[in-house]
Each structure stands twice: as C-alpha cells, then as structure tokens.
Design a protein around this motif. Sequence first.
Motif, PDB file in Angstrom:
ATOM      1  N   PRO A   1      10.346   7.124   2.630  1.00 27.23           N
ATOM      2  CA  PRO A   1       9.315   7.998   3.205  1.00 27.23           C
ATOM      3  C   PRO A   1       8.020   7.206   3.400  1.00 27.23           C
ATOM      4  O   PRO A   1       7.617   6.443   2.516  1.00 27.23           O
ATOM      5  CB  PRO A   1       9.144   9.098   2.160  1.00 27.23           C
ATOM      6  N   HIS A   2       7.395   7.392   4.543  1.00 30.46           N
ATOM      7  CA  HIS A   2       6.194   6.609   4.832  1.00 30.46           C
ATOM      8  C   HIS A   2       5.205   7.407   5.666  1.00 30.46           C
ATOM      9  O   HIS A   2       5.527   8.478   6.178  1.00 30.46           O
ATOM     10  CB  HIS A   2       6.572   5.309   5.551  1.00 30.46           C
ATOM     11  N   VAL A   3       4.007   6.867   5.772  1.00 33.14           N
ATOM     12  CA  VAL A   3       2.966   7.442   6.630  1.00 33.14           C
ATOM     13  C   VAL A   3       2.597   6.401   7.673  1.00 33.14           C
ATOM     14  O   VAL A   3       2.660   5.204   7.412  1.00 33.14           O
ATOM     15  CB  VAL A   3       1.710   7.880   5.844  1.00 33.14           C
ATOM     16  N   SER A   4       2.220   6.877   8.831  1.00 31.02           N
ATOM     17  CA  SER A   4       1.844   5.942   9.894  1.00 31.02           C
ATOM     18  C   SER A   4       0.360   6.054  10.249  1.00 31.02           C
ATOM     19  O   SER A   4      -0.080   5.455  11.217  1.00 31.02           O
ATOM     20  CB  SER A   4       2.713   6.178  11.128  1.00 31.02           C
ATOM     21  N   VAL A   5      -0.395   6.807   9.456  1.00 31.96           N
ATOM     22  CA  VAL A   5      -1.839   6.932   9.689  1.00 31.96           C
ATOM     23  C   VAL A   5      -2.591   6.127   8.633  1.00 31.96           C
ATOM     24  O   VAL A   5      -2.080   5.889   7.542  1.00 31.96           O
ATOM     25  CB  VAL A   5      -2.297   8.408   9.652  1.00 31.96           C
ATOM     26  N   ALA A   6      -3.796   5.726   8.973  1.00 27.96           N
ATOM     27  CA  ALA A   6      -4.651   5.022   8.023  1.00 27.96           C
ATOM     28  C   ALA A   6      -5.196   6.017   7.004  1.00 27.96           C
ATOM     29  O   ALA A   6      -5.551   7.136   7.355  1.00 27.96           O
ATOM     30  CB  ALA A   6      -5.799   4.350   8.771  1.00 27.96           C
ATOM     31  N   LEU A   7      -5.241   5.598   5.741  1.00 35.50           N
ATOM     32  CA  LEU A   7      -5.758   6.448   4.669  1.00 35.50           C
ATOM     33  C   LEU A   7      -6.830   5.696   3.893  1.00 35.50           C
ATOM     34  O   LEU A   7      -6.758   4.468   3.754  1.00 35.50           O
ATOM     35  CB  LEU A   7      -4.640   6.868   3.718  1.00 35.50           C
ATOM     36  N   ALA A  42       0.848  -1.196   0.000  1.00 38.89           N
ATOM     37  CA  ALA A  42       0.000   0.000   0.000  1.00 38.89           C
ATOM     38  C   ALA A  42       0.878   1.238   0.000  1.00 38.89           C
ATOM     39  O   ALA A  42       1.858   1.320   0.740  1.00 38.89           O
ATOM     40  CB  ALA A  42      -0.927   0.007   1.209  1.00 38.89           C
ATOM     41  N   VAL A  43       0.496   2.185  -0.847  1.00 44.05           N
ATOM     42  CA  VAL A  43       1.234   3.430  -1.007  1.00 44.05           C
ATOM     43  C   VAL A  43       0.247   4.589  -0.901  1.00 44.05           C
ATOM     44  O   VAL A  43      -0.890   4.488  -1.364  1.00 44.05           O
ATOM     45  CB  VAL A  43       1.954   3.456  -2.377  1.00 44.05           C
ATOM     46  N   ALA A  52       6.069   0.437  -6.464  1.00 43.97           N
ATOM     47  CA  ALA A  52       5.981   1.261  -5.251  1.00 43.97           C
ATOM     48  C   ALA A  52       7.228   2.117  -5.086  1.00 43.97           C
ATOM     49  O   ALA A  52       7.127   3.305  -4.753  1.00 43.97           O
ATOM     50  CB  ALA A  52       5.773   0.381  -4.019  1.00 43.97           C
ATOM     51  N   LEU A  53       8.398   1.560  -5.347  1.00 45.20           N
ATOM     52  CA  LEU A  53       9.644   2.331  -5.229  1.00 45.20           C
ATOM     53  C   LEU A  53       9.673   3.498  -6.215  1.00 45.20           C
ATOM     54  O   LEU A  53      10.103   4.601  -5.874  1.00 45.20           O
ATOM     55  CB  LEU A  53      10.857   1.435  -5.452  1.00 45.20           C
ATOM     56  N   ARG A  54       9.193   3.274  -7.452  1.00 43.36           N
ATOM     57  CA  ARG A  54       9.158   4.369  -8.426  1.00 43.36           C
ATOM     58  C   ARG A  54       8.179   5.449  -7.997  1.00 43.36           C
ATOM     59  O   ARG A  54       8.459   6.641  -8.131  1.00 43.36           O
ATOM     60  CB  ARG A  54       8.838   3.837  -9.821  1.00 43.36           C
ATOM     61  N   LEU A  55       7.044   5.042  -7.463  1.00 39.44           N
ATOM     62  CA  LEU A  55       6.064   6.022  -6.973  1.00 39.44           C
ATOM     63  C   LEU A  55       6.643   6.818  -5.803  1.00 39.44           C
ATOM     64  O   LEU A  55       6.493   8.040  -5.735  1.00 39.44           O
ATOM     65  CB  LEU A  55       4.778   5.313  -6.544  1.00 39.44           C
ATOM     66  N   ILE A  56       7.307   6.131  -4.884  1.00 39.74           N
ATOM     67  CA  ILE A  56       7.914   6.791  -3.726  1.00 39.74           C
ATOM     68  C   ILE A  56       9.005   7.754  -4.177  1.00 39.74           C
ATOM     69  O   ILE A  56       9.119   8.865  -3.654  1.00 39.74           O
ATOM     70  CB  ILE A  56       8.432   5.742  -2.719  1.00 39.74           C
ATOM     71  N   ASP A  57       9.777   7.352  -5.174  1.00 39.50           N
ATOM     72  CA  ASP A  57      10.839   8.216  -5.691  1.00 39.50           C
ATOM     73  C   ASP A  57      10.252   9.502  -6.287  1.00 39.50           C
ATOM     74  O   ASP A  57      10.921  10.530  -6.348  1.00 39.50           O
ATOM     75  CB  ASP A  57      11.643   7.466  -6.758  1.00 39.50           C
ATOM     76  N   GLU A  58       8.960   9.453  -6.687  1.00 37.70           N
ATOM     77  CA  GLU A  58       8.284  10.611  -7.278  1.00 37.70           C
ATOM     78  C   GLU A  58       7.388  11.329  -6.267  1.00 37.70           C
ATOM     79  O   GLU A  58       6.556  12.152  -6.650  1.00 37.70           O
ATOM     80  CB  GLU A  58       7.459  10.160  -8.488  1.00 37.70           C
ATOM     81  N   GLY A  59       7.498  11.001  -4.965  1.00 35.36           N
ATOM     82  CA  GLY A  59       6.761  11.744  -3.950  1.00 35.36           C
ATOM     83  C   GLY A  59       5.700  10.989  -3.172  1.00 35.36           C
ATOM     84  O   GLY A  59       5.147  11.527  -2.214  1.00 35.36           O
ATOM     85  N   ALA A  60       5.375   9.778  -3.575  1.00 32.55           N
ATOM     86  CA  ALA A  60       4.423   8.986  -2.796  1.00 32.55           C
ATOM     87  C   ALA A  60       5.101   8.531  -1.502  1.00 32.55           C
ATOM     88  O   ALA A  60       6.317   8.684  -1.336  1.00 32.55           O
ATOM     89  CB  ALA A  60       3.959   7.773  -3.602  1.00 32.55           C
ATOM     90  N   ARG A  61       4.308   7.995  -0.599  1.00 34.10           N
ATOM     91  CA  ARG A  61       4.847   7.493   0.673  1.00 34.10           C
ATOM     92  C   ARG A  61       4.344   6.073   0.911  1.00 34.10           C
ATOM     93  O   ARG A  61       3.202   5.758   0.593  1.00 34.10           O
ATOM     94  CB  ARG A  61       4.424   8.402   1.824  1.00 34.10           C
ATOM     95  N   LEU A  62       5.193   5.261   1.473  1.00 39.29           N
ATOM     96  CA  LEU A  62       4.841   3.879   1.776  1.00 39.29           C
ATOM     97  C   LEU A  62       3.857   3.835   2.938  1.00 39.29           C
ATOM     98  O   LEU A  62       4.031   4.543   3.934  1.00 39.29           O
ATOM     99  CB  LEU A  62       6.093   3.078   2.135  1.00 39.29           C
ATOM    100  N   ILE A  63       2.842   3.001   2.809  1.00 37.29           N
ATOM    101  CA  ILE A  63       1.995   2.679   3.951  1.00 37.29           C
ATOM    102  C   ILE A  63       2.504   1.369   4.537  1.00 37.29           C
ATOM    103  O   ILE A  63       2.858   1.304   5.704  1.00 37.29           O
ATOM    104  CB  ILE A  63       0.506   2.583   3.549  1.00 37.29           C
ATOM    105  N   SER A  64       2.559   0.323   3.707  1.00 36.39           N
ATOM    106  CA  SER A  64       3.039  -0.968   4.194  1.00 36.39           C
ATOM    107  C   SER A  64       3.482  -1.838   3.028  1.00 36.39           C
ATOM    108  O   SER A  64       2.869  -1.819   1.962  1.00 36.39           O
ATOM    109  CB  SER A  64       1.931  -1.664   4.991  1.00 36.39           C
ATOM    110  N   ASP A  65       4.533  -2.616   3.244  1.00 35.76           N
ATOM    111  CA  ASP A  65       5.069  -3.531   2.242  1.00 35.76           C
ATOM    112  C   ASP A  65       4.754  -4.965   2.647  1.00 35.76           C
ATOM    113  O   ASP A  65       4.907  -5.326   3.819  1.00 35.76           O
ATOM    114  CB  ASP A  65       6.590  -3.335   2.130  1.00 35.76           C
ATOM    115  N   GLU A  66       4.334  -5.759   1.698  1.00 34.36           N
ATOM    116  CA  GLU A  66       4.049  -7.192   1.835  1.00 34.36           C
ATOM    117  C   GLU A  66       2.733  -7.514   2.522  1.00 34.36           C
ATOM    118  O   GLU A  66       1.994  -8.351   2.068  1.00 34.36           O
ATOM    119  CB  GLU A  66       5.195  -7.944   2.535  1.00 34.36           C
ATOM    120  N   GLN A  67       2.423  -6.890   3.629  1.00 27.07           N
ATOM    121  CA  GLN A  67       1.172  -7.109   4.345  1.00 27.07           C
ATOM    122  C   GLN A  67       0.522  -5.754   4.597  1.00 27.07           C
ATOM    123  O   GLN A  67       1.204  -4.808   4.989  1.00 27.07           O
ATOM    124  CB  GLN A  67       1.421  -7.788   5.691  1.00 27.07           C
ATOM    125  N   VAL A  68      -0.782  -5.681   4.361  1.00 29.79           N
ATOM    126  CA  VAL A  68      -1.535  -4.450   4.565  1.00 29.79           C
ATOM    127  C   VAL A  68      -2.766  -4.799   5.387  1.00 29.79           C
ATOM    128  O   VAL A  68      -3.408  -5.831   5.156  1.00 29.79           O
ATOM    129  CB  VAL A  68      -1.983  -3.838   3.210  1.00 29.79           C
TER     130      VAL A  68
END
Length: 153
Positions: free
Chosen positions: A86-92, A12-13, A34-50
Amino acid sequence: MTASRLRIDGVAVAIGEEAVLLRGKPGSGRSDLALRLIDEGARLISDEQVELERRGDSVFAMVPALMPQHLIGRIEARGLGIVPVPHVSVALPLSWVFDMMPWPEIERMPAAEQADYLGVAVPVLKLDPFGPSAAAKLRLAVKCGPNLIMGRS
C-alpha cells in the motif's frame, strides 16, 4: 533539482497524513521497519530514494520525480525481492526523521536533535529498527509530536 528540492537516501512512510523518514545505511533495518509499519496500516511513500520539497515553512516527502514507474509503490523485502505494498502518491509533510541505530548506541533519555532539510528543522530520534517495540515507539512519537516528549520541548 532546484534549491527548494533535494533527493536523499532513505525510506519514507506515511503515518496518517504525515511522512516519516527512516535513515540509515543499507542493511540497517529501514525497509524492515517500514514493512512492519505498512503491515500495521502505514503506507509507503518511497523506498531507497526520497525527494524532499520545501513548501513555505514545511518540508514535504514524495516519490522522486525520476523514479521508474515500475518501482513506485514497491519496497525491497530482503529474501523476497521487490514487492508491491500500500502506498501514497501525494507529497506529505515530513514530521519526523528516525535514524536506524543498534540499541546499545541509543541513550535512554536522548537530548533533542534536529535535521536541517532545505532550511527547515525536522525533529530526529534514534531507533533500533529490530527491537520488538520499534514500530510502536515510532507511532507514539508521531502521535505525541516532539513537544510532548520530555526533554524535547
């Protein structure tokens, strides 16, 4: 897990204040996209398990409650290892689900599809994660929303 929560495989991004879920088998390109999106300003929510949680008529994506602390805000980058991003720790709120597929299996003008999570329908698109325009297509879908994409209203 309660009936209003569900833990699933995926990445989840956060794009702005919305979550997108990248689904596919391991090695399908979820983390690569996800890495390409993050490199362009997105933030990780969770990898592998959401973890998904129903709130009213919406589904929210978040880090699973049982995620080890040392893995929060980290993603597996094949060939590098597990790295901080870069990541977020809140639910979206979950706005889209993207299924990772090889381009020959994707229709030019796809019919509307939905995934049901906790009784809430979420729009689904198939996407070739390794295509040069994959990140741009994903961002465009988020920006437009399902109602502005022809054939999906």
